[in-house]
Design an enzyme around this catalytic site. Structure first.
Site, PDB file in Angstrom:
ATOM      1  N   TYR A   1       0.861  -1.190   0.000  1.00  0.00           N
ATOM      2  CA  TYR A   1       0.000   0.000   0.000  1.00  0.00           C
ATOM      3  C   TYR A   1       0.891   1.232   0.000  1.00  0.00           C
ATOM      4  O   TYR A   1       1.870   1.299   0.751  1.00  0.00           O
ATOM      5  CB  TYR A   1      -0.906   0.000   1.238  1.00  0.00           C
TER       6      TYR A   1
ATOM      7  N   LYS B   1       5.389   9.559   8.310  1.00  0.00           N
ATOM      8  CA  LYS B   1       5.193   9.039   9.672  1.00  0.00           C
ATOM      9  C   LYS B   1       6.245   9.565  10.652  1.00  0.00           C
ATOM     10  O   LYS B   1       6.179  10.693  11.131  1.00  0.00           O
ATOM     11  CB  LYS B   1       5.140   7.506   9.631  1.00  0.00           C
TER      12      LYS B   1
ATOM     13  N   ASP C   1       9.258   2.787  -1.127  1.00  0.00           N
ATOM     14  CA  ASP C   1       8.294   3.457  -0.252  1.00  0.00           C
ATOM     15  C   ASP C   1       8.638   3.065   1.191  1.00  0.00           C
ATOM     16  O   ASP C   1       8.256   1.993   1.654  1.00  0.00           O
ATOM     17  CB  ASP C   1       6.867   3.036  -0.617  1.00  0.00           C
TER      18      ASP C   1
HETATM   19  P1  KE4 Z   1      -0.528   8.504   4.379  1.00  0.00           P
HETATM   20  O1  KE4 Z   1      -1.040   9.164   3.108  1.00  0.00           O
HETATM   21  O2  KE4 Z   1      -1.615   7.737   5.095  1.00  0.00           O
HETATM   22  O3  KE4 Z   1       0.237   9.439   5.286  1.00  0.00           O
HETATM   23  O4  KE4 Z   1       0.587   7.413   3.935  1.00  0.00           O
HETATM   24  C1  KE4 Z   1       0.218   6.420   3.012  1.00  0.00           C
HETATM   25  C2  KE4 Z   1       1.204   5.282   3.121  1.00  0.00           C
HETATM   26  C3  KE4 Z   1       2.192   5.168   2.150  1.00  0.00           C
HETATM   27  N1  KE4 Z   1       3.101   4.168   2.198  1.00  0.00           N
HETATM   28  C4  KE4 Z   1       3.072   3.253   3.193  1.00  0.00           C
HETATM   29  C5  KE4 Z   1       4.087   2.153   3.201  1.00  0.00           C
HETATM   30  C6  KE4 Z   1       2.082   3.329   4.212  1.00  0.00           C
HETATM   31  O5  KE4 Z   1       2.060   2.391   5.190  1.00  0.00           O
HETATM   32  C7  KE4 Z   1       1.137   4.359   4.176  1.00  0.00           C
HETATM   33  C8  KE4 Z   1       0.031   4.483   5.210  1.00  0.00           C
HETATM   34  N2  KE4 Z   1      -0.032   3.444   6.173  1.00  0.00           N
HETATM   35  C9  KE4 Z   1      -1.335   3.200   6.767  1.00  0.00           C
HETATM   36  C10 KE4 Z   1      -1.193   2.062   7.776  1.00  0.00           C
HETATM   37  N3  KE4 Z   1      -0.804   0.835   7.185  1.00  0.00           N
HETATM   38  C11 KE4 Z   1      -1.934   4.423   7.379  1.00  0.00           C
HETATM   39  C12 KE4 Z   1      -3.166   4.178   8.228  1.00  0.00           C
HETATM   40  C13 KE4 Z   1      -4.398   4.740   7.598  1.00  0.00           C
HETATM   41  O6  KE4 Z   1      -4.583   4.563   6.383  1.00  0.00           O
HETATM   42  O7  KE4 Z   1      -5.180   5.344   8.348  1.00  0.00           O
END
Ligand code: KE4
Length: 430
Positions: A146, A269, A241
Site C-alpha cells: 500500500y 510518519k 516506499d
Molecule cells: P498517508 O497518506 O496515510 O500518510 O501514507 C500512506 C502510506 C504510504 N506508504 C506506506 C508504506 C504506508 O504504510 C502508508 C500508510 N499506512 C497506513 C497504515 N498501514 C496508514 C493508516 C491509515 O490509512 O489510516
C-alpha cells in the site's frame, strides 16, 4: 470482561452523522475486527486513554509515527517553542533545511529531498517525477503493498496471471489502472517476465522494501538486489516506499538494512513525530527536475510546516541516541517470539514476520512471504484476538494485515503484561 465504552459509543454515533463512517481514515472504524471504534482522549508514553477513562498499551502509535511514545516531553517542547513563533508562513524556514539535512544524513542515497504532507503525497509525487524524467507511463507495484490513495496506486492484480491492474476503488479511471502493472512480492521471475514484455515502457517500480501493509512480509534473500538490477538494466526508476519502514526497521530504513540504493525514497510518519509530514528524495539529477528547479510540478500549502519539522527533528534526535535500535529490536523480538511460543503451545497456527521495531503475527500455518499467503490467515480468529486484547487493555492494529509497532516508551514490563494477556485471550478462544 466487557469494556465500559458508553461515551465512545455516543461519540461514534455523533461522528457518523457528519463524518463518513465516523472516522477520517477507514481503518480507524475497526470494521475488520467487528467492533465499534473507541475514541481516544490522550496518550502518554506507551499508553493511550479513551474518553471512558480506559487505559491501553498502544501498539499502533498513530500508525507508526510515535516511535518515541506519546507526548514525549522533548517533542512537545520543540512543538511549543516553535508554535510560540507562529504556526507557518508559506515561506521557507530554516527548520525545513534542518530536517532535510537530517534525512539526507540518514539516507546517503539521497542528494535532495522535498517535504510534503502525507505518505500519499510522497509516493504520488515520486511517481509523477519518475514518469516525467523517463517520459514513460507504466509503473509496477506489488500486490499487497500500500502506497497511499493516489489513483495510480489504488490498483490490485487483475484476474489470472495477466498482471493488468484493476482499480481497488470506484472513481479510479480504467485508463489510469491500465498503466499500473501488478507483480507478486518475492516473485522475481514474474517481474523479469513483465520487464521482458514491457520494460521499455516502465517508468518506475515502487515497493515497500519490507512490506507492512499486508502485515509484515520480508523480502526473500536476493529479491531486492534483483529488483535493483532489473530496473537499472531497463532504465526504470526504483522507488522505495519507506513511509512505514523509514527510521523504523533501522535509522536508515530498509535500504540500510538490505544495503540497496533506490533511485527515489518516500518517507513519512516518523519524520513528522506525529504531525502531518511526507517526503520524497533521491539523486540530484532526478530531484532537480522538480519544480521550480525543473518542470515536473508538485506543490503544497503546508509542506515543510515548521511545527511538523520541529516535531520530526526532535523525534529523530531522540532516535540518534546510542543503543536505541538495539533496544527496539530486542523488545520487538521478545514480544513477537513470545506470542509465537504461546500460540504454538496452545495449538494455534501462527507465522511471525518481524524486523526492527515492527512485526506481524499471522494466524496461518503458511510461511507468509507474499500477499496470497498472507490471505490464508484466519481473519475471524484475529478479530476475536483483537477484541479480547482490547478488553484486557492492549490496543493492537485493528487488522490482520497491519503491523505491531514498538516504541522506545514500551518497557519490559509492558511486553510481559502483553504476553500474559495474549495467553489469557488465546486460552479463552481455543
Ligand atoms: P498517508 O497518506 O496515510 O500518510 O501514507 C500512506 C502510506 C504510504 N506508504 C506506506 C508504506 C504506508 O504504510 C502508508 C500508510 N499506512 C497506513 C497504515 N498501514 C496508514 C493508516 C491509515 O490509512 O489510516
Amino acid at each position: 470482561m466487557t469494556l465500559q465504552d458508553g461515551l465512545s459509543k455516543q461519540a461514534y454515533a455523533k461522528a457518523k452523522n457528519i463524518i463518513p463512517g465516523g472516522v477520517n481514515s477507514p481503518v480507524r472504524a475497526l470494521k475488520s475486527v467487528g467492533r465499534d471504534p473507541i475514541f481516544i482522549d490522550r496518550g502518554q508514553g506507551s499508553y493511550i486513554w479513551d474518553i471512558d477513562g480506559n487505559r491501553y498499551l498502544d501498539y499502533v502509535g498513530s500508525w507508526g509515527p510515535l516511535i518515541v511514545g506519546h507526548a514525549h516531553p522533548e517533542v512537545l517542547e520543540a512543538i511549543h517553542k516553535t508554535a510560540e513563533k507562529g504556526t507557518g508562513f508559506g515561506a521557507p524556514t530554516e527548520l525545513e533545511t534542518e530536517l532535510a539535512q537530517e534525512v539526507l544524513h540518514a539516507y546517503p542515497g539521497m542528494d535532495m529531498v522535498r517535504m510534503v504532507n502525507s505518505g500519499t503525497e510522497a509516493t504520488m509525487s515520486a511517481l509523477r517525477l519518475a514518469r516525467g524524467v523517463t517520459g514513460r507511463e507504466k509503473i509496477v507495484k506489488f500486490e499487497g503493498c500500500y502506497h497511499g490513495h493516489s489513483d495510480s496506486l489504488l490498483i490490485k492484480a487483475g484476474s489470472g496471471a495477466l498482471t493488468l491492474g484493476v482499480p481497488t476503488s470506484p472513481g479510479v479511471p480504467a485508463s489510469t489502472a491500465s498503466a499500473t502493472i501488478v507483480a507478486q512480492f518475492n516473485d522475481i521471475e514474474a517481474l523479469e517476465d513483465i520487464f521482458t514484455r514491457d520494460g521499455r515502457n516502465i517508468a518506475a517500480v515502487i515497493l515497500e522494501p519490507v512490506a507492512g501493509n499486508m502485515g509484515v512480509v520480508l523480502p526473500e534473500p536476493g529479491f531486492l538486489q534483483k529488483v535493483r538490477e532489473i530496473t537499472k538494466h531497463h532504465g526504470s526508476i526504483l522507488i522505495f516506499d519507506e513511509v512505514m519502514t523509514g527510521f523504523r526497521v533501522s535509522y536508515g530504513g530498509a535500504q540500510a538494512k538490505y544495503e540497496i540504493e533506490p533511485d527515489l525514497t518516500c518517507l513519512g510518519k516518523i519524520i513528522g513525530g506525529g504531525l502531518p509530514v511526507g517526503a520524497y528524495g533521491g539523486k540530484r539529477e532526478i530531484m532537480e527536475q522538480i519544480s521550480p528547479s525543473g518542470s515536473v510540478y508538485q506543490a503544497g500549502t503546508l509542506s515543510g510546516n515548521p511545527l511538523a519539522m520541529a516535531s520530526g527533528l526532535a523525534t529523530l534526535r531522540l532516535l540518534q541516541r546510542p543503543g536505541t535500535y538495539e533496544e527496539l529490536e530486542r523488545k520487538t523480538t521478545n514480544l513477537a517470539q513470545g506470542l509465537k511460543s504461546i500460540a504454538q503451545e496452545l495449538d494455534f497456527p501462527i507465522w511471525v514476520n518481524g524486523i526492527g521495531a515492527m512485526f506481524s503475527a499471522f494466524f496461518t500455518d503458511q510461511k507468509v512471504k507474499d500477499y496470497r499467503r498472507a490471505c490464508t490467515s484466519d481473519v475471524e480468529l484475529f478479530a476475536k484476538f483483537f477484541r479480547g486484547m482490547l478488553e484486557r487493555g492492549i490496543y493492537l492494529a485493528p487488522s490482520q494485515f497491519e503491523a505491531v509497532f514498538l516504541s522506545t516508551a514500551h518497557s519490559n514490563n509492558d511486553i510481559e503484561f502483553t504476553l500474559e494477556q495474549a495467553r489469557a485471550v488465546l486460552k479463552s478462544i481455543c
